[in-house]
Design a protein around this motif. Structure first.
Motif, PDB file in Angstrom:
ATOM      1  N   GLU A   1       3.277   7.466  -7.096  1.00  0.00           N
ATOM      2  CA  GLU A   1       2.265   7.985  -8.012  1.00  0.00           C
ATOM      3  C   GLU A   1       2.663   9.390  -8.434  1.00  0.00           C
ATOM      4  O   GLU A   1       2.851  10.271  -7.600  1.00  0.00           O
TER       5      GLU A   1
ATOM      6  N   ASP B   1       0.813  -1.221   0.000  1.00  0.00           N
ATOM      7  CA  ASP B   1       0.000   0.000   0.000  1.00  0.00           C
ATOM      8  C   ASP B   1       0.846   1.270   0.000  1.00  0.00           C
ATOM      9  O   ASP B   1       0.290   2.377   0.031  1.00  0.00           O
TER      10      ASP B   1
ATOM     11  N   LYS C   1      -6.258  10.559 -11.547  1.00  0.00           N
ATOM     12  CA  LYS C   1      -5.490  10.160 -10.373  1.00  0.00           C
ATOM     13  C   LYS C   1      -4.144  10.860 -10.263  1.00  0.00           C
ATOM     14  O   LYS C   1      -3.794  11.425  -9.220  1.00  0.00           O
TER      15      LYS C   1
ATOM     16  N   CYS D   1       3.409   7.695  -1.838  1.00  0.00           N
ATOM     17  CA  CYS D   1       2.063   7.863  -1.266  1.00  0.00           C
ATOM     18  C   CYS D   1       1.664   6.640  -0.449  1.00  0.00           C
ATOM     19  O   CYS D   1       2.237   5.558  -0.593  1.00  0.00           O
TER      20      CYS D   1
ATOM     21  N   VAL E   1      -5.602   7.979  -2.094  1.00  0.00           N
ATOM     22  CA  VAL E   1      -4.142   7.962  -2.148  1.00  0.00           C
ATOM     23  C   VAL E   1      -3.659   9.296  -1.622  1.00  0.00           C
ATOM     24  O   VAL E   1      -4.091  10.354  -2.104  1.00  0.00           O
TER      25      VAL E   1
ATOM     26  N   ASP F   1      -1.636   4.261  -0.040  1.00  0.00           N
ATOM     27  CA  ASP F   1      -2.882   3.906  -0.715  1.00  0.00           C
ATOM     28  C   ASP F   1      -3.813   3.293   0.319  1.00  0.00           C
ATOM     29  O   ASP F   1      -3.624   2.153   0.756  1.00  0.00           O
TER      30      ASP F   1
END
Length: 439
Positions: free
Chosen positions: A299, A295, A421, A304, A323, A306
């Motif tokens: 990005e 996780d 995103k 990050c 995120v 998630d």
């Protein structure tokens, strides 16, 4: 008294105090005990201390055979009692119910010849009016029904429909309730006892809002218990504390600085990193403690976290999935240290912080806060960091939609919908740098 201890004690009573007892009466007693020991959950009757006492119980029975003048039938009863105890131990220690089943088969075969009910048997010995002692021996023992037992059955029955996170929530609440429900027999409980339970929680360190949550969990169990025939009445309804409004607030700038200093001084890296992420993301405790190595993602050039529902994780609602970029230098957060910590984890399923929500929350609320703010009020807790993050972003004039995306307060991601995103992560990173005063 456990069934096994009762078996040893009543066997002794039958043999020494009631030498007139018939073979049928002795056999009926052993049959009842064997049936209970086979059908009931072993956890209800045995713990480590009681099991250790069984050797003494068997020794006492053997001593009777050695020292007292007994008839042949009485010797048979002693031997049969010892066999029932041995068979019950087999079931507990090895999961082998065969010996108990064999004993019951023997009783069934005997009942074909001796076809008479217990009243007939007693009449042979005592006439038409059995003594109070004998009546009590024939009546089934009704054990107190404590919350521990109800909780175990409730969780086992509901676990098939609950995600792991929801199970942990219930188990945590029930753990608290067990402390305050000690001594209450829920088969015969009264309204006054439940009021006392609630007031005991209020008199402790629990906030009224937490007490109300505990009462809701308790009512859920008792409503289920009534519906399933475990208890006859439920007196838990309508006992929530009235007019409770959350009084949690954000940390002031000075308070937050002291909290960050205390977190930074934490020697255990997983706790220190957990505390720093709670400060710079405003994420919920459960969201952070569920994070795995998989996780932590890259990005749009940003490292990050998630926050998702994959692999059995649970979220407060759908809008909580998000995120969130991590900003190097925010309140002294070291991105390289965090990245190295994550990379050193053995596999993608490894928990980033290796703590349950309860442990992480307890560490922050009972260690960090008392050290950082010894004179704080009880309205400041770990969750206050979410309020703090929202307040800081508002002061920095971050767009409300972006602030909601960062904290997971929206039902659908407005920023994601506008930008996609990758662009959304850039927008959030820019907003967070502005919030933390980092160019």
């Amino acid at each position: 008294m456990t069934h096994l201890n009762e078996l040893a004690a009543t066997a002794k009573a039958f043999l020494l105090d009631n030498p007139e007892a018939t073979t049928e009466e002795l056999r009926e007693h052993l049959k009842d005990m064997a049936e209970s020991l086979l059908a009931d959950a072993s956890d209800d009757y045995w713990d480590g201390v009681e099991v250790s006492h069984l050797h003494d119980a068997k020794a006492n029975l053997r001593e009777i055979a050695a020292k007292h003048s007994l008839s042949i039938e009485q010797h048979h009863h002693l031997a049969a009692s010892l066999k029932v105890i041995d068979a019950a131990q087999k079931r507990v220690n090895e999961g082998d119910a065969g010996p108990l089943l064999d004993i019951l088969k023997g009783f069934e075969a005997t009942n074909v010849v001796h076809n008479g009910d217990s009243t007939t048997i007693l009449k042979k010995v005592q006439g038409s009016h059995p003594s109070e002692l004998t009546r009590k021996r024939l009546e089934p023992e009704v054990r107190p029904l404590e919350f521990d037992e109800l909780s175990s059955i409730y969780i086992a029955e509901h676990s098939v429909n609950l995600l792991p996170g929801s199970q942990r929530d219930i188990q945590s609440a029930h753990k608290t309730l067990k402390r305050y429900a000690k001594g209450i027999d829920w088969r015969t409980h009264t309204r006054a006892q439940v009021v006392t339970l609630r007031d005991a929680m209020r008199d402790s360190s629990l906030a009224d809002s937490t007490v109300n949550k505990m009462m809701a969990k308790l009512s859920a169990v008792m409503n289920w218990a009534v519906q399933n025939g475990h208890i006859e009445k439920d007196y838990t309804k309508g006992l929530k504390v009235k007019g409770v409004v959350s009084s949690r607030r954000a940390f002031t700038e000075n308070e937050l600085a002291k909290v960050v200093n205390t977190v930074t001084d934490e020697r255990e890296p997983h706790k220190r990193l957990f505390g720093m992420l709670a400060v710079i993301t405003g994420a919920r405790c459960g969201e952070l403690t569920q994070l795995t190595k998989a996780d932590v993602v890259n990005e749009a050039g940003h490292l990050c976290i998630d926050i998702n529902e994959r692999n059995g994780k649970t979220l407060k609602n759908k809008g909580s999935a998000r995120v969130v970029p991590l900003i190097d230098g925010a309140y002294g957060f070291n991105l390289n240290e965090f990245s190295e910590w994550v990379n050193a984890l053995p596999d993608d399923n490894s928990l980033v912080f290796g703590m349950s929500r309860d442990i992480a929350s307890k560490w922050f609320n009972e260690k960090v806060l008392p050290n950082a703010l010894p004179d704080r009020d009880k309205n400041l807790v770990l969750h206050s960091l979410r309020h703090t993050m929202a307040t800081l972003m508002k002061q920095a004039e971050v767009a409300e939609s972006t602030a909601q995306d960062i904290t997971g307060h929206t039902n659908s991601s407005i920023t994601y919908g506008l930008y996609g995103k990758a662009r959304s992560v850039n927008v959030m990173a820019e907003a967070l740098r502005k919030t933390f005063g980092i160019a």
